[in-house]
Write a protein that holds these residues in place. Structure first.
Motif, PDB file in Angstrom:
ATOM      1  N   GLU A  28      -7.859   2.898 -18.651  1.00 42.11           N
ATOM      2  CA  GLU A  28      -6.611   2.283 -18.843  1.00 42.11           C
ATOM      3  C   GLU A  28      -5.784   2.532 -17.775  1.00 42.11           C
ATOM      4  O   GLU A  28      -5.819   3.320 -17.056  1.00 42.11           O
ATOM      5  CB  GLU A  28      -6.189   3.013 -20.046  1.00 42.11           C
ATOM      6  N   THR A  29      -4.934   1.252 -17.672  1.00 39.37           N
ATOM      7  CA  THR A  29      -3.886   1.273 -16.661  1.00 39.37           C
ATOM      8  C   THR A  29      -2.944   0.772 -17.182  1.00 39.37           C
ATOM      9  O   THR A  29      -2.653  -0.170 -18.163  1.00 39.37           O
ATOM     10  CB  THR A  29      -4.286   0.718 -15.410  1.00 39.37           C
ATOM     11  N   GLU A  30      -1.438   0.899 -16.689  1.00 36.21           N
ATOM     12  CA  GLU A  30      -0.267   0.250 -17.337  1.00 36.21           C
ATOM     13  C   GLU A  30       0.572   0.017 -15.860  1.00 36.21           C
ATOM     14  O   GLU A  30       0.588   0.684 -15.098  1.00 36.21           O
ATOM     15  CB  GLU A  30       0.197   1.015 -18.176  1.00 36.21           C
ATOM     16  N   ILE A  31       1.582  -0.985 -16.164  1.00 31.58           N
ATOM     17  CA  ILE A  31       2.722  -1.252 -15.493  1.00 31.58           C
ATOM     18  C   ILE A  31       3.967  -1.524 -15.891  1.00 31.58           C
ATOM     19  O   ILE A  31       3.781  -1.893 -17.104  1.00 31.58           O
ATOM     20  CB  ILE A  31       2.285  -2.499 -14.416  1.00 31.58           C
ATOM     21  N   SER A  32       4.969  -0.900 -15.576  1.00 32.37           N
ATOM     22  CA  SER A  32       6.296  -0.925 -16.455  1.00 32.37           C
ATOM     23  C   SER A  32       7.594  -1.496 -15.727  1.00 32.37           C
ATOM     24  O   SER A  32       7.516  -1.458 -14.409  1.00 32.37           O
ATOM     25  CB  SER A  32       6.609   0.412 -16.953  1.00 32.37           C
ATOM     26  N   THR A  33       8.362  -1.964 -16.511  1.00 38.98           N
ATOM     27  CA  THR A  33       9.632  -2.405 -15.661  1.00 38.98           C
ATOM     28  C   THR A  33      10.347  -0.907 -15.426  1.00 38.98           C
ATOM     29  O   THR A  33      10.420  -0.260 -16.252  1.00 38.98           O
ATOM     30  CB  THR A  33      10.446  -3.190 -16.750  1.00 38.98           C
ATOM     31  N   THR A  34      10.832  -1.040 -14.226  1.00 33.95           N
ATOM     32  CA  THR A  34      11.708   0.321 -13.707  1.00 33.95           C
ATOM     33  C   THR A  34      12.859   0.133 -14.014  1.00 33.95           C
ATOM     34  O   THR A  34      13.552  -0.735 -14.074  1.00 33.95           O
ATOM     35  CB  THR A  34      11.061   0.694 -12.251  1.00 33.95           C
ATOM     36  N   GLY A  35      13.560   1.483 -13.652  1.00 32.70           N
ATOM     37  CA  GLY A  35      15.057   1.319 -13.592  1.00 32.70           C
ATOM     38  C   GLY A  35      15.545   1.181 -11.978  1.00 32.70           C
ATOM     39  O   GLY A  35      14.591   0.793 -11.059  1.00 32.70           O
ATOM     40  N   GLU A  72     -17.661   2.656 -10.605  1.00 34.85           N
ATOM     41  CA  GLU A  72     -16.824   3.533 -11.339  1.00 34.85           C
ATOM     42  C   GLU A  72     -15.746   2.577 -12.043  1.00 34.85           C
ATOM     43  O   GLU A  72     -14.903   1.711 -11.503  1.00 34.85           O
ATOM     44  CB  GLU A  72     -15.916   4.447 -10.503  1.00 34.85           C
ATOM     45  N   PRO A  73     -15.720   2.797 -13.327  1.00 32.32           N
ATOM     46  CA  PRO A  73     -14.620   1.770 -14.194  1.00 32.32           C
ATOM     47  C   PRO A  73     -13.370   1.528 -13.671  1.00 32.32           C
ATOM     48  O   PRO A  73     -12.896   2.577 -13.282  1.00 32.32           O
ATOM     49  CB  PRO A  73     -14.974   2.334 -15.743  1.00 32.32           C
ATOM     50  N   MET A  74     -12.748   0.444 -13.380  1.00 34.27           N
ATOM     51  CA  MET A  74     -11.470   0.248 -13.024  1.00 34.27           C
ATOM     52  C   MET A  74     -10.825  -1.014 -13.593  1.00 34.27           C
ATOM     53  O   MET A  74     -11.626  -1.864 -13.856  1.00 34.27           O
ATOM     54  CB  MET A  74     -11.586   0.070 -11.420  1.00 34.27           C
ATOM     55  N   VAL A  75      -9.565  -1.108 -13.530  1.00 40.92           N
ATOM     56  CA  VAL A  75      -8.704  -2.309 -14.144  1.00 40.92           C
ATOM     57  C   VAL A  75      -7.457  -2.258 -13.132  1.00 40.92           C
ATOM     58  O   VAL A  75      -7.030  -1.133 -13.136  1.00 40.92           O
ATOM     59  CB  VAL A  75      -8.275  -1.921 -15.702  1.00 40.92           C
ATOM     60  N   TYR A  76      -7.028  -3.315 -12.904  1.00 41.30           N
ATOM     61  CA  TYR A  76      -5.932  -3.588 -11.935  1.00 41.30           C
ATOM     62  C   TYR A  76      -4.953  -4.633 -12.693  1.00 41.30           C
ATOM     63  O   TYR A  76      -5.975  -5.812 -12.707  1.00 41.30           O
ATOM     64  CB  TYR A  76      -6.135  -3.607 -10.573  1.00 41.30           C
ATOM     65  N   LEU A  77      -3.959  -4.540 -12.787  1.00 38.87           N
ATOM     66  CA  LEU A  77      -2.866  -5.799 -13.077  1.00 38.87           C
ATOM     67  C   LEU A  77      -2.048  -5.920 -12.141  1.00 38.87           C
ATOM     68  O   LEU A  77      -1.427  -5.163 -11.607  1.00 38.87           O
ATOM     69  CB  LEU A  77      -2.222  -5.297 -14.580  1.00 38.87           C
ATOM     70  N   TYR A  78      -1.716  -7.139 -11.879  1.00 37.49           N
ATOM     71  CA  TYR A  78      -0.575  -7.722 -11.130  1.00 37.49           C
ATOM     72  C   TYR A  78      -0.006  -9.075 -11.476  1.00 37.49           C
ATOM     73  O   TYR A  78      -0.837  -9.988 -12.477  1.00 37.49           O
ATOM     74  CB  TYR A  78      -1.086  -7.926  -9.848  1.00 37.49           C
ATOM     75  N   PRO A  79       1.354  -9.572 -11.400  1.00 39.40           N
ATOM     76  CA  PRO A  79       2.187  -8.849 -10.525  1.00 39.40           C
ATOM     77  C   PRO A  79       2.706  -7.628 -11.295  1.00 39.40           C
ATOM     78  O   PRO A  79       2.497  -7.296 -12.588  1.00 39.40           O
ATOM     79  CB  PRO A  79       3.244  -9.969 -10.222  1.00 39.40           C
ATOM     80  N   THR A 137       6.270  -2.316 -20.951  1.00 43.67           N
ATOM     81  CA  THR A 137       5.216  -1.830 -20.422  1.00 43.67           C
ATOM     82  C   THR A 137       4.148  -2.653 -20.819  1.00 43.67           C
ATOM     83  O   THR A 137       3.737  -2.989 -21.830  1.00 43.67           O
ATOM     84  CB  THR A 137       4.765  -0.315 -21.058  1.00 43.67           C
ATOM     85  N   LEU A 138       3.266  -3.088 -19.805  1.00 50.43           N
ATOM     86  CA  LEU A 138       1.921  -3.974 -20.016  1.00 50.43           C
ATOM     87  C   LEU A 138       0.819  -2.762 -19.759  1.00 50.43           C
ATOM     88  O   LEU A 138       0.827  -1.977 -18.822  1.00 50.43           O
ATOM     89  CB  LEU A 138       1.709  -4.872 -18.808  1.00 50.43           C
ATOM     90  N   ARG A 139      -0.142  -2.732 -20.657  1.00 53.81           N
ATOM     91  CA  ARG A 139      -1.266  -1.697 -20.704  1.00 53.81           C
ATOM     92  C   ARG A 139      -2.418  -2.438 -20.946  1.00 53.81           C
ATOM     93  O   ARG A 139      -2.713  -3.517 -21.746  1.00 53.81           O
ATOM     94  CB  ARG A 139      -0.961  -0.839 -21.866  1.00 53.81           C
ATOM     95  N   ALA A 140      -3.385  -2.187 -20.148  1.00 53.12           N
ATOM     96  CA  ALA A 140      -4.708  -2.893 -20.210  1.00 53.12           C
ATOM     97  C   ALA A 140      -5.708  -1.641 -20.382  1.00 53.12           C
ATOM     98  O   ALA A 140      -5.875  -0.813 -19.771  1.00 53.12           O
ATOM     99  CB  ALA A 140      -5.098  -3.628 -18.695  1.00 53.12           C
ATOM    100  N   VAL A 141      -6.564  -2.269 -21.460  1.00 52.31           N
ATOM    101  CA  VAL A 141      -7.764  -1.220 -21.789  1.00 52.31           C
ATOM    102  C   VAL A 141      -9.054  -1.980 -21.470  1.00 52.31           C
ATOM    103  O   VAL A 141      -9.255  -3.018 -22.023  1.00 52.31           O
ATOM    104  CB  VAL A 141      -7.655  -0.844 -23.241  1.00 52.31           C
TER     105      VAL A 141
END
Length: 835
Positions: free
Chosen positions: A716-723, A619-626, A702-706
């Motif tokens: 698609e997935t994304e990670i963002s700077t939070t408050g 199943e298609p997946m993408v994961y970003l870190y840190p 926001t970092l976004r990966a396609v």
């Protein structure tokens, strides 16, 4: 005394004869915790005599962590002792201390000696009935008394055992007492727990009955068209006269339909037993596999003839759950399930459940296995001890393959536990311990391989020059009790270059399948791995029984070993260390355990989880870190890593493309004609690694990966700077749990910002409140450096999250859980406890 057999059923086939060869699969099981240890009784269809009853014996115990004189006597005053239910682990109650004798290996927990006592009324029985108490596991050195009469001792804490209570029971109140001695420390290289930490049962049956673990089902032949089963059933006659016994064996599918029936009769002399051997044929069986773990029930019904002095009709009924499959390890093709090659994508697991210690509710295991299944894991090594039978039941139903490991030590002691490890009683107990576990577990379809030991010093001359003879003795027991499965050992000294330290050829020769622990340690094995041994030992199957893994920090070495294992058919698979963080094996008083899992103690996923998911799932997946709350200056380079099973990934920062990258594994070659390549050849290949990396100048946002499959966007997935932390978000894994004082729900508290994003750096202190039909067992955050006791109601978040476990009462109702923290919006949630 002639045994007479007849068959009947919905279908008939010519019964095939012959035995199962070494390495071909057995299937039978005791599925569900109610079946643990012996099997389940069922209501007979006809006019039946009083049959077997099996009652859970977990509730209503008294406990004292001390060693008073005379506590085995029924008149002893235990009024001031604690009231406890089983399973019970007193070590997990803490507190942790660097002064505890258990030390870092045991996780700095208290151990010592404890006593358990229970008053109960003996089952109402007629003459000719027997009562047994079953213990699924007591850690360790247990001694058991009934009404002051000593029944026996069992040193090893991971094996099941039973005692006959019948001669010592009295009318009215009876008292069972258990002394548990875990004072000789350290005796384990990991957290063991202390106490009666697995289930107990009170079984009452007629004097003519199926023996403990008495049904054994061997799959002689299995295909989608037909299967032939050999069913061996040991029936005991503990009465005073010979009895004519009729054994009816029914094969029942998961819909409750009887597929085939076989009946045999024989006279069994008093005080003796007889093993019936029957063959059952079934057309178009629903085969067990990792993808489709179909199960059947073998129902054994015993009748005695009128006039033999036994009651008319059914005197015992015994269910054994099985799966129909074959399993074979081939030296060139690896593991074959039903003739199809299956690579074992495995993890090692220890037996503790984090904040519940060694007394692990079944739902804790089920949740962990569900998460590992999501990762693509299909195999588990029980490092380095037998698991509770209900865990194997789950593996049967969920489609896992099990390397069932029994021992961490043989005759040669290990320095971490010398002189208190298993070597102290190996010679006296190994045969009985192996026999008990194999007889209990040999019917599980999930169990495909036995492991006799882990990293035993006996593999090399400096540990024990005769270690190969010890393995030979162990193999004799394994093969006598189960000639259908292979036996391995997790060897960590293959190719060791210090004189006298390497695994000997004699030892390798005794293994049915060579087990490699960290096969990349020595010389050219660092890149050739087990290939080094193919010339000398190419006739033996090979498996990676233990290897390093990726947790938080990436490892090219792990990538390279995975490439090797995944592209060599003869490599049956690999079990990385480890699937879940565990208590104990702590190397500093500032840590309570080992953090090498892809899941932490709470079952929360680490980055390594997604590496394995990228290789083990489709199943298609993408994961970003840190995470993108980096404490760096704007413009400073941050390395961003991506795990994916897509053909390519394009990375964006605040909607600006940072480029497209991809990898091939395995490499893409020509097909059919020269110069003809599949479409995947046109996708980007920017690295030979199994992960993608961008060096990104940091800026908040926001970092976004396609992720794309060929040219199509797949995920698609994304990670963002939070408050800043603003609120707590609370969730529960189940809307309903059973009103049985055993079932549990997992509550996850997340620290979120005003936009609902989890703040990955948050460590706010959270208070828990539980009201209604449930009991708060404790909370954890997964941080190994947090040494607080688990049962406290306040705990700091770690990486923005916490976990609590709530156990049901025995009456239906509603449970309300609330969480709060200074300065944060609180949260609450409800779930139901149902009959």
């Amino acid at each position: 005394m002639t045994e007479q057999t007849s068959t009947s059923g919905a279908t008939r086939r010519q019964l095939l004869s012959g035995g199962a060869g070494l390495g071909l699969g057995v299937l039978a099981a005791s599925v569900g915790s109610a079946a643990a240890g012996m099997a389940t009784a069922h209501a007979a269809d006809d006019e039946a005599a009083e049959g077997r009853s099996r009652e859970n014996f977990d509730f209503g115990w008294k406990f004292l962590r001390d060693d008073p004189d005379g506590a085995e006597q029924p008149t002893f005053d235990d009024a001031e002792w604690d009231d406890v239910d089983l399973p019970h682990d007193w070590s997990i109650e803490g507190p942790l201390s660097p002064d505890e004798p258990s030390g870092g290996p045991g996780g700095w927990v208290p151990t010592g000696i404890g006593w358990y006592r229970k008053r109960f009324t003996a089952p109402a029985t007629s003459e000719g009935r027997r009562s047994f108490v079953d213990f699924d596991g007591v850690y360790q050195n247990s001694s058991v008394w009934i009404n002051g009469e000593h029944l026996g001792d069992r040193p090893y804490g991971y094996v099941p055992f039973a005692y006959d209570l019948t001669p010592h029971l009295v009318e009215g109140e009876n008292v069972i007492a258990v002394r548990v001695d875990n004072s000789n420390q350290p005796n384990s290289r990991w957290y063991s727990g202390s106490g009666i930490y697995r289930h107990t049962w009170l079984t009452t049956m007629n004097e003519v009955h199926v023996a403990q673990w008495g049904t054994w089902v061997i799959i002689e032949e299995a295909s989608e068209e037909a299967a032939t089963l050999q069913v061996k059933t040991r029936v005991e006659n503990e009465g005073q006269r010979p009895v004519r016994v009729t054994l009816q064996t029914d094969l029942v599918d998961d819909d409750g339909q009887t597929a085939e029936t076989v009946e045999s009769a024989r006279t069994i002399p008093h005080g003796q037993d007889h093993t019936f051997t029957q063959q059952v044929a079934v057309d178009n069986p629903a085969l067990w596999s990792v993808e489709d773990p179909n199960m059947y029930t073998v129902r054994s019904t015993i009748r005695t003839r009128p006039g033999d002095g036994e009651p008319h009709g059914v005197v015992d009924a015994y269910d054994t759950s099985i799966g129909i499959r074959t399993a074979e390890f081939d030296a060139d093709r690896g593991l074959l399930i039903n003739g199809e090659q299956v690579k074992m994508n495995g993890v090692n697991l220890h037996h503790d459940g984090g904040l519940v210690g060694a007394a692990v509710p079944l739902r804790v295991w089920e949740r962990r296995l569900e998460i590992l299944k999501e990762m693509g894991c299909n195999a588990i090594r029980t490092g380095h001890t037998p698991f509770a039978t209900e865990v194997l039941d789950l593996c049967d139903r969920m489609g896992f393959l099990i390397m069932n490991e029994l021992l961490d030590e043989w005759r040669a002691p290990k320095p971490q536990v010398d002189p208190h490890g298993y070597s102290a009683y190996f010679d006296e107990w190994y045969e009985r311990d192996v026999e008990s576990v194999v007889r209990r577990d040999r019917n599980h379809p999930s169990v495909v391989l036995w492991s006799a030991g882990n990293e035993v010093a006996d593999q090399s001359p400096e540990g024990d020059p005769d270690g190969h003879l010890t393995l030979r003795s162990l193999n004799e027991v394994f093969h006598r009790e189960d000639p259908t499965r292979l036996v391995t050992v997790g060897c960590d000294r293959m190719g060791h270059e210090r004189p006298g330290a390497a695994t000997t050829d004699e030892f390798i020769a005794e293994m049915d399948i060579i087990g490699y622990n960290y096969c990349d340690r020595w010389h050219d094995r660092a890149h050739l791995y087990m290939e080094v041994d193919r010339e000398a030992w190419g006739d033996k199957p090979m498996v990676g029984s233990e290897s390093g893994n990726i947790t938080t920090n990436h490892s090219i070495d792990v990538e390279n070993q995975y490439k090797f294992i995944s592209t060599r058919d003869y490599a049956s698979g690999d079990f990385m260390w480890t699937g879940v963080d565990y208590l104990g094996e702590a190397f500093s008083p500032t840590s309570r355990g080992f953090s090498g899992g892809v899941l932490n103690l709470c079952g929360f996923k680490k980055p390594g989880f997604y590496f394995y998911q990228s290789q083990w799932t489709e199943e298609p997946m993408v994961y970003l870190y840190p995470h993108w709350n980096q404490n760096v200056s704007e413009g400073e380079i941050v390395t961003v890593r991506c795990y994916t099973n897509c053909d390519s990934v394009e990375l964006f920062l605040n909607d600006k493309s940072l480029g497209t990258k991809g990898y091939w594994h395995p490499a893409v070659g020509m097909i059919e004609d020269y110069g003809n390549y599949p479409p995947e050849r046109s996708t980007p290949r920017t690295t030979s690694d199994l992960s993608l990396v961008w060096d990104v100048p940091f800026e908040p946002g926001t970092l976004r990966a396609v992720g794309r499959k060929l040219d199509d966007v797949a995920v698609e997935t994304e990670i963002s700077t939070t408050g800043e932390p603003a609120a707590i978000r609370l969730s529960v894994d189940l809307d309903e749990i059973a009103a049985d004082r055993r079932d549990v729900a997992h509550l996850t508290a997340e620290i979120v910002d005003a936009n609902g994003l989890v703040v990955p750096t948050a460590s706010n202190r959270v208070s828990w409140s539980v009201q209604g039909a449930g009991k708060y067992l404790g909370a954890d955050n997964g941080n190994m450096s947090d040494l607080q006791q688990y049962h406290v109601r306040e705990r700091d978040a770690f990486q923005g999250r916490l976990l609590a476990i709530v156990q049901s009462d025995d009456e239906p109702g509603t449970v309300e859980v609330s969480v709060s923290s200074p300065g944060l919006t609180p949260a609450s949630i409800e779930f139901q406890v149902v009959s």
